[in-house]
Structure formats: structure tokens, C-alpha cells
Write an enzyme that holds these catalytic residues in place. Structure first.
Site, PDB file in Angstrom:
ATOM      1  N   CYS A 188      44.435  49.755  25.213  1.00 24.54           N
ATOM      2  CA  CYS A 188      43.057  50.008  25.648  1.00 24.54           C
ATOM      3  C   CYS A 188      43.082  50.395  27.125  1.00 24.54           C
ATOM      4  O   CYS A 188      42.502  49.733  27.969  1.00 24.54           O
ATOM      5  CB  CYS A 188      42.202  48.761  25.412  1.00 24.54           C
ATOM      6  SG  CYS A 188      40.438  49.111  25.526  1.00 24.54           S
ATOM      7  N   GLU A 238      50.708  36.658  38.726  1.00 25.04           N
ATOM      8  CA  GLU A 238      49.280  36.981  38.640  1.00 25.04           C
ATOM      9  C   GLU A 238      48.762  37.567  39.954  1.00 25.04           C
ATOM     10  O   GLU A 238      47.990  38.512  39.969  1.00 25.04           O
ATOM     11  CB  GLU A 238      48.468  35.721  38.303  1.00 25.04           C
ATOM     12  CG  GLU A 238      48.565  35.314  36.858  1.00 25.04           C
ATOM     13  CD  GLU A 238      47.937  36.346  35.941  1.00 25.04           C
ATOM     14  OE1 GLU A 238      46.855  36.845  36.252  1.00 25.04           O
ATOM     15  OE2 GLU A 238      48.555  36.659  34.909  1.00 25.04           O
TER      16      GLU A 238
HETATM   17  S1  SF4 Z   1      39.521  50.143  19.527  1.00 25.14           S
HETATM   18 FE1  SF4 Z   1      38.275  49.346  21.188  1.00 25.14          FE
HETATM   19  S2  SF4 Z   1      39.484  47.702  22.065  1.00 25.14           S
HETATM   20 FE2  SF4 Z   1      40.845  48.955  20.831  1.00 25.14          FE
HETATM   21  S3  SF4 Z   1      41.728  50.491  22.229  1.00 25.14           S
HETATM   22 FE3  SF4 Z   1      39.933  51.397  21.293  1.00 25.14          FE
HETATM   23  S4  SF4 Z   1      38.299  50.945  22.745  1.00 25.14           S
HETATM   24 FE4  SF4 Z   1      39.951  49.552  23.219  1.00 25.14          FE
END
Ligand code: SF4
Length: 348
Positions: free
Chosen positions: A190, A35
Site C-alpha cells: 500500500c 523506530e
Molecule cells: S487494497 Fe486498499 S489497503 Fe490494500 S493496497 Fe490497495 S489501497 Fe492499500
């Protein structure tokens, strides 16, 4: 279990990272070390450093007993050396206060140097399966987008909102897997620019995806220009190829690491060098810039070959003439190591 966690764990079972070195075994010392290394640094970079570190210092007791040079040398190249010093100090405190183990209570963990709420949560969740949320940079990004939270996540009001969301999503079962899963989602799907929403298990309920806000969330830090400083680094090299190194002071950048003597600029370099050694030849090497989080440093390296040590400039724990073969064992800032690794041959 809540829907967010449910979808995420299903995704994790197929796509999550399950072969990272700190997951086998996933004990508190290894989770903690990973971490700390992962703050500001990507997984691919951390893996090699982590493996070398645990080979040399496999337990918290080994870390606590190590000298600072050993710890800094193992950290050398990862940057943000304060992390290594805090790690070392925290290991010693665990020996003094907690019987040589990392404590299992959030408050006691957070009382150790370098361990914030998110790192403490990650240790408790991953090593012990306890239900504690995490909120590192990746998780902030996922949650800011998923819930459509605008505002810079470093601001305390925004951060507080994100903690509430982090807490409500964290499940009581499979907490360790969930914690890894949300970090993985932020690191692999994401991602900062161009998130792969079509592959995301949260796409159906994600506000940023629905409203076309993925490019603007999370909100970036309000613009701040960083200042530039300049320094000349003195490479005093004797006929055997040894270079004069000095240990930096206990505060400021690169504190406690071995580095090169410095002068304010190239014009001041010969006088500064003459205070440290008898010098004959002088050669300006290519200048470069190193960027810290809070300023840019323009470095002019000046090579003084055939330098001869002066009797009045004593060697000791703060200054030494170092042969190339001994550099690997010392904690050196990455740009200084690179400079020393790429020195031209000694002129005859
Ligand atoms: S749907 Fe929302 S949480 Fe999923 S990758 Fe796209 S922006 Fe990120």
C-alpha cells in the site's frame, strides 16, 4: 481474531520482512532505535546506520554513557538530528528513572523525549508482545484507504479516527508480528503512489480500492509554500588541509553539529573570513540548495585556501581546525560532509 488482522498475518507469514537487523534480537532498545531511525527514513537506508550504531553502542547503557559527538557522528547523514539528541537524552533519563531500562508502561515511555504514542506502542508490541496499536505514516496510509477516511491525517480529528481503527484491528495475540505486518504492508504494497492492490490481502474489503480512491487517499496536506533563505559557507583551509569548523548553537537546524562558519552572502564572506583567519586566496565553489522540511537553503560555499589561524581566535569545544582524517568522528550535517569530501586540491 478480527478479519483484518487475520488476513494480514496470513500475508505476513508468506511475504513479511522477518530478517531486519532489529528483529534479531527484538529487544526494547533495538526496537526503539529502529523506530526513531525509521521516522522520515526508509528501511533500506536505515539498515546500515542501525548496524553501525548498535555495533558501537550495543545497549541503552552504552548510549547513555556516550558523549554527544559520538551519537551525532553515528547519526550523521540520517538527518533530523533532533531525533538523535532526544534518543540520547531519553537514554540518560532511563538510567536516572527506570533502572537503566526502557519502561514497560505507555505513559512512562511517552514521557521520554522523542517518543510519541505510536513509537511507544511499537516498542511495547514488538519487544514485549503487549497489545498496543501503532499509527506511523505507513499505517495511516493503509487505514485511511482501507476505511475510506478523507482529510489530512495530520489534523487531530482525522488522526483520532485513525487511532480508533488502529486500535480495533490490533489483535491480542501475535501483536508483535501484526505490528511488523501492517508497517510492511504500507511500505511494500500500500505504497504512496500506485499501491499494488492486486497483491493486497485487504483488497476485498478496502474502500479506496473498491471506489477507485487510492490516488486521492490519504488526503495530502493543504498546500503550503516554503520560504527560501541564503547563506555563504566559509571554507577556511590551512596549508596542511585542515578546515576551520564551528559547533552550531543548541537551537535551530543542525543544532549541536559541527559545521562551517557562515556569512549572510558571498559579498560579506571575505570580511567574515578575515575575522577568523589570515586569508590569501578566495574561490567560489558551485552553489547548491538544501531543502529542510520548513525552508530551502541556498548555499554559496566560498573556499579560502592558505588560511593561517589567528592567535586571538582560540580553538576549543566550539571551534577547531580539523584534519580530513578526523572528520569521520564528528557529527556533521550531510551537505557539509559532502562539501568537505569533495573539496578541490589545495592550490600550490
Ligand atoms: S487494497 Fe486498499 S489497503 Fe490494500 S493496497 Fe490497495 S489501497 Fe492499500
Amino acid at each position: 481474531m478480527n478479519r483484518f488482522a487475520d488476513e494480514l498475518l496470513r500475508w505476513f507469514d508468506h511475504h513479511g520482512r522477518k530478517d531486519l537487523p532489529w528483529q534479531h534480537p527484538r529487544d526494547a532498545y533495538r526496537v526503539w532505535l529502529s523506530e526513531i531511525m525509521l521516522q522520515q527514513t526508509q528501511v533500506v537506508t536505515v539498515i546500515g546506520y542501525f548496524q553501525r550504531f548498535v555495533e558501537r553502542l550495543p545497549t541503552l547503557r552504552d548510549l547513555a554513557a556516550a558523549d554527544e559527538d559520538t551519537v551525532l557522528a553515528l547519526w550523521s547523514g540520517l538527518g533530523y538530528y533532533r531525533r538523535a539528541r532526544f534518543l540520547h537524552a531519553a537514554a540518560k533519563l532511563c538510567i536516572e528513572r527506570h533502572g537503566g531500562e526502557l519502561p514497560r508502561e505507555l505513559d512512562a515511555l511517552m514521557a521520554l523525549p522523542g517518543i510519541g504514542r505510536s513509537t511507544a506502542g511499537a516498542i511495547l508490541a514488538q519487544a514485549h508482545g503487549l497489545r498496543f496499536p501503532i499509527l506511523d505514516g505507513n499505517v495511516k496510509r493503509v487505514l485511511a484507504r482501507y476505511h475510506g477516511v478523507a482529510g489530512f491525517p495530520g489534523e487531530s480529528a482525522i488522526e483520532k479516527r485513525l487511532w480508533v481503527h488502529a486500535d480495533e484491528h490490533t489483535p491480542a495475540v501475535r501483536t508483535a508480528d501484526y505490528t511488523q505486518a501492517i508497517m510492511d504492508l504500507g511500505a511494500t504494497v500500500c505504497v504512496r503512489s500506485k499501491p499494488a492492490c492486486l497483491l493486497c490481502p485487504q483488497a476485498a474489503s478496502c474502500v479506496a480500492h473498491r471506489d477507485g480512491l487510492t490516488a486521492v487517499l490519504p488526503t495530502v496536506k493543504p498546500g503550503k509554500k516554503i520560504p527560501t533563505r541564503a547563506v555563504a559557507m566559509l571554507l577556511l583551509r590551512d596549508r596542511q588541509g585542515r578546515v576551520l569548523l564551528e559547533r552550531r548553537g543548541p537551537t535551530g537546524v543542525w543544532s549541536g553539529l559541527w559545521s562551517l562558519p557562515e556569512a549572510p552572502d558571498a559579498d560579506a564572506a571575505p570580511t567574515a573570513a578575515a575575522r577568523l583567519a589570515r586569508v590569501r586566496s578566495i574561490d567560489a565553489l558551485p552553489a547548491f540548495t538544501h531543502v529542510f522540511s520548513h525552508y530551502r537553503l541556498d548555499v554559496s560555499p566560498i573556499l579560502f585556501d592558505h588560511a593561517a589561524p589567528l592567535a586571538r581566535v582560540a580553538e576549543g569545544t566550539e571551534r577547531r581546525w580539523c584534519a580530513p582524517a578526523d572528520l569521520a568522528a564528528l557529527g556533521l550535517p550531510a551537505p557539509v560532509r559532502s562539501l568537505l569530501d569533495n573539496l578541490p586540491e589545495i592550490t600550490p
